[in-house]
Design a protein around this motif. Structure first.
Motif, mmCIF file in Angstrom:
data_model
loop_
_atom_site.group_PDB
_atom_site.id
_atom_site.type_symbol
_atom_site.label_atom_id
_atom_site.label_comp_id
_atom_site.label_asym_id
_atom_site.label_seq_id
_atom_site.Cartn_x
_atom_site.Cartn_y
_atom_site.Cartn_z
ATOM 1 N N HIS A 31 0.802 -1.226 0.000
ATOM 2 C CA HIS A 31 0.000 0.000 0.000
ATOM 3 C C HIS A 31 0.834 1.274 0.000
ATOM 4 C CE1 HIS A 31 -3.613 -2.317 0.607
ATOM 5 N NE2 HIS A 31 -3.008 -2.972 1.582
ATOM 6 N N ARG A 60 2.089 6.697 0.827
ATOM 7 C CA ARG A 60 1.000 5.822 0.366
ATOM 8 C C ARG A 60 0.852 5.929 -1.153
ATOM 9 N NH1 ARG A 60 -1.900 8.987 3.878
ATOM 10 N NH2 ARG A 60 -1.616 8.307 5.999
ATOM 11 N N HIS A 61 0.497 4.820 -1.794
ATOM 12 C CA HIS A 61 0.273 4.831 -3.241
ATOM 13 C C HIS A 61 -0.753 5.899 -3.635
ATOM 14 C CE1 HIS A 61 1.527 0.328 -3.770
ATOM 15 N NE2 HIS A 61 2.528 1.083 -3.374
ATOM 16 N N SER A 62 -1.781 6.048 -2.820
ATOM 17 C CA SER A 62 -2.858 6.991 -3.138
ATOM 18 C C SER A 62 -2.385 8.445 -3.160
ATOM 19 C CB SER A 62 -4.005 6.838 -2.137
ATOM 20 O OG SER A 62 -3.557 7.116 -0.825
ATOM 21 N N GLU A 63 -1.223 8.731 -2.581
ATOM 22 C CA GLU A 63 -0.694 10.099 -2.560
ATOM 23 C C GLU A 63 0.297 10.364 -3.689
ATOM 24 O OE1 GLU A 63 -0.694 11.436 2.003
ATOM 25 O OE2 GLU A 63 0.723 9.820 1.577
#
Length: 85
Positions: A31, A60-63
């Motif tokens: 993640h 984080r990947h989402s960032e």
């Protein structure tokens, strides 16, 4: 997300950094990723928060946003899934 090691990425901001920055992924996890912050980006960061890791941060990947050499966002390629037999 289709991020891989050695991809150049952009991070808008995190808990560690109040300013956006560019870097290169050095290690991928489920993640998150370890990102090596580009040297010219360190001068404007709160470097005291990352001194213990040098120029490496865990993000984080989402960032993260995949970018090209000029810093323009790259549309993420769709990963091909292998059919189960």
């Amino acid at each position: 997300m289709a991020l891989h090691e050695n991809n150049r990425v952009f991070c808008e901001k995190t808990e560690l950094f109040s300013d956006p920055f560019y870097g290169t992924i050095t290690k991928m996890y489920e993640h998150s990723a370890i990102v090596k912050v580009e040297p010219d980006q360190l001068s404007k960061k709160e470097t005291d928060k990352i001194d213990s890791f040098g120029d490496l941060v865990v993000i984080r990947h989402s960032e993260l946003q995949l970018v090209d050499a000029e810093g323009k966002a790259i549309a993420e390629p769709e990963e091909e899934l292998e059919a189960a037999e």
